[in-house]
Design an enzyme around this catalytic site. Sequence first.
Site, PDB file in Angstrom:
ATOM      1  N   ASP A   1      -3.074 -18.329   0.005  1.00 27.32           N
ATOM      2  CA  ASP A   1      -4.061 -18.927  -0.896  1.00 27.32           C
ATOM      3  C   ASP A   1      -4.799 -20.075  -0.211  1.00 27.32           C
ATOM      4  OD1 ASP A   1      -1.659 -20.315  -0.944  1.00 27.32           O
ATOM      5  OD2 ASP A   1      -1.680 -20.723  -3.090  1.00 27.32           O
TER       6      ASP A   1
ATOM      7  N   LYS B   1       2.988 -15.577   1.998  1.00 23.61           N
ATOM      8  CA  LYS B   1       3.207 -16.198   0.691  1.00 23.61           C
ATOM      9  C   LYS B   1       4.705 -16.460   0.560  1.00 23.61           C
ATOM     10  CE  LYS B   1       1.723 -17.607  -3.337  1.00 23.61           C
ATOM     11  NZ  LYS B   1       0.860 -18.812  -3.499  1.00 23.61           N
TER      12      LYS B   1
ATOM     13  N   ASP C   1     -12.253  -9.126   4.623  1.00 19.65           N
ATOM     14  CA  ASP C   1     -13.561  -9.147   3.956  1.00 19.65           C
ATOM     15  C   ASP C   1     -14.109 -10.568   3.905  1.00 19.65           C
ATOM     16  OD1 ASP C   1     -13.375  -6.415   3.457  1.00 19.65           O
ATOM     17  OD2 ASP C   1     -14.110  -6.594   1.396  1.00 19.65           O
TER      18      ASP C   1
ATOM     19  N   ASP D   1      -6.294  -7.070   4.087  1.00 14.11           N
ATOM     20  CA  ASP D   1      -7.438  -6.401   3.461  1.00 14.11           C
ATOM     21  C   ASP D   1      -8.383  -7.452   2.882  1.00 14.11           C
ATOM     22  OD1 ASP D   1      -9.006  -4.320   2.272  1.00 14.11           O
ATOM     23  OD2 ASP D   1      -8.004  -4.727   0.362  1.00 14.11           O
TER      24      ASP D   1
ATOM     25  N   TYR E   1       0.816  -1.212   0.000  1.00 18.55           N
ATOM     26  CA  TYR E   1       0.000   0.000   0.000  1.00 18.55           C
ATOM     27  C   TYR E   1       0.853   1.268   0.000  1.00 18.55           C
ATOM     28  CZ  TYR E   1      -4.700  -1.915   0.806  1.00 18.55           C
ATOM     29  OH  TYR E   1      -5.910  -2.531   0.681  1.00 18.55           O
TER      30      TYR E   1
HETATM   31  C1  IPM Z   1     -10.407  -1.342   4.025  1.00 19.98           C
HETATM   32  C2  IPM Z   1     -10.661  -0.722   2.682  1.00 19.98           C
HETATM   33  C3  IPM Z   1      -9.525   0.253   2.385  1.00 19.98           C
HETATM   34  C4  IPM Z   1      -8.248  -0.544   2.335  1.00 19.98           C
HETATM   35  C5  IPM Z   1      -9.715   1.088   1.118  1.00 19.98           C
HETATM   36  C6  IPM Z   1     -11.031   1.835   1.093  1.00 19.98           C
HETATM   37  C7  IPM Z   1      -8.558   2.035   0.889  1.00 19.98           C
HETATM   38  O1  IPM Z   1     -10.796  -1.695   1.727  1.00 19.98           O
HETATM   39  O2  IPM Z   1     -10.316  -0.591   5.018  1.00 19.98           O
HETATM   40  O3  IPM Z   1     -10.322  -2.561   4.087  1.00 19.98           O
HETATM   41  O4  IPM Z   1      -7.918  -1.134   1.302  1.00 19.98           O
HETATM   42  O5  IPM Z   1      -7.563  -0.588   3.355  1.00 19.98           O
HETATM   43 MG    MG Z   2     -10.906  -3.661   2.497  1.00 17.85          MG
END
Ligand code: IPM
Ligand code: MG
Length: 360
Positions: free
Chosen positions: A222, A190, A250, A246, A140
């Site tokens: 993975d 990884k 999710d 990240d 990032y």
């Molecule tokens: C998160 C989001 C952010 C990230 C984006 C919106 C920059 O996806 O907080 O997980 O990638 O960190």
């Molecule tokens: Mg995210």
Amino acid sequence: MERILVLPGDGIGPEVVAEARRVLEVAADRFDLKLEFEDDLIGGASIDARNTPLSDAAIDRARGSRAVLLGAVGGPKWDAMPVDVRPEKGLLRIRKELGLFANLRPATVFPALVDASSLRREIVEGIDLLVVRELTGGIYFGEPRGNALVDGRREARNTMVYDEVEIARITRVAFESAQRRRKEVCHVHKANVLEVSQLWMTVVEEVASDFPDVELSHQLVDSMAMLLLREPGRYDVIVTGNLFGDILSDEAAMITGSLGMLPSASLGEGGVGLYEPVHGSAPDIAGQDAANPLAAILSAAMLLEHSLDAPDAANAVREAVSAVLADGHRTADIAGQSFDGPVTGCRAMGGLILARLGDA
Ligand code: IPM
Ligand code: MG
């Protein structure tokens, strides 16, 4: 007086943050905390008003606060902009400038919501995961980055880089968290391909030797993506770098049934903590009172716990959320197919939590 900076941001950010703020006000009343709130802009809202996704003034205000409560950033209006001026840059900048290297993303399944997950009940029941994501390093932020024209071809470059200090400090956060939980850490990497992951392996092992009471395992990212769906109950604390964290956070969220339920805390060296729902700005439902404010409200609970040292208040908020769900109230995202009651709007859901919290 503890100052809380509120950065509602874009899309559903303002709606969900308004409910989280009301919850903090009632919790403060009940638990004798002295809070004062200030508002500022971030993301697209800040681009529109000030031509920057996060102003220096907003950063200064954040530094002068005890904690920051943030909604969400981004939306189609700003989607065509280059990455270094987009709404998301505001979020990345505040994380970096406040030194918030440790992102805690708990994924827990509320008993009332076991059937909201797309996975089978027996797989998700009792899930209680904590993803500890490194937040201010890795691909990032690594340099060099950018676009170039090389031999007439468009090329783009990003760099994944971590040093041992960055790895060790996030690993410590993970182990300390595990000590308060099931005492298991799984490092996700990884290392069969990346030198960066090999360094993570080494440093994580070194730090682990200071925590003999915590069991450490390593998992390739993975296969972890697969294992999280197959046996999420096997994991307690997951520690990993910025990009893998990240993605996996999710995925962990989806196991619990809804992204609308998951809070996060970002902590660092300085005294300021930042709290935000894991979900995005959901522009498709913004302004319709249809968003789920519970992730923002649960982020407020994390704020009470980590920044205000008020674990009782934090637990009261969590209990209120649990009780309102157990009573059968659902926003649209967690209603599920078999739900036949009327769906609760964002404001009303906030109101139900407030009523619980105030009554108790
Ligand atoms: C998160 C989001 C952010 C990230 C984006 C919106 C920059 O996806 O907080 O997980 O990638 O960190
Ligand atoms: Mg995210």
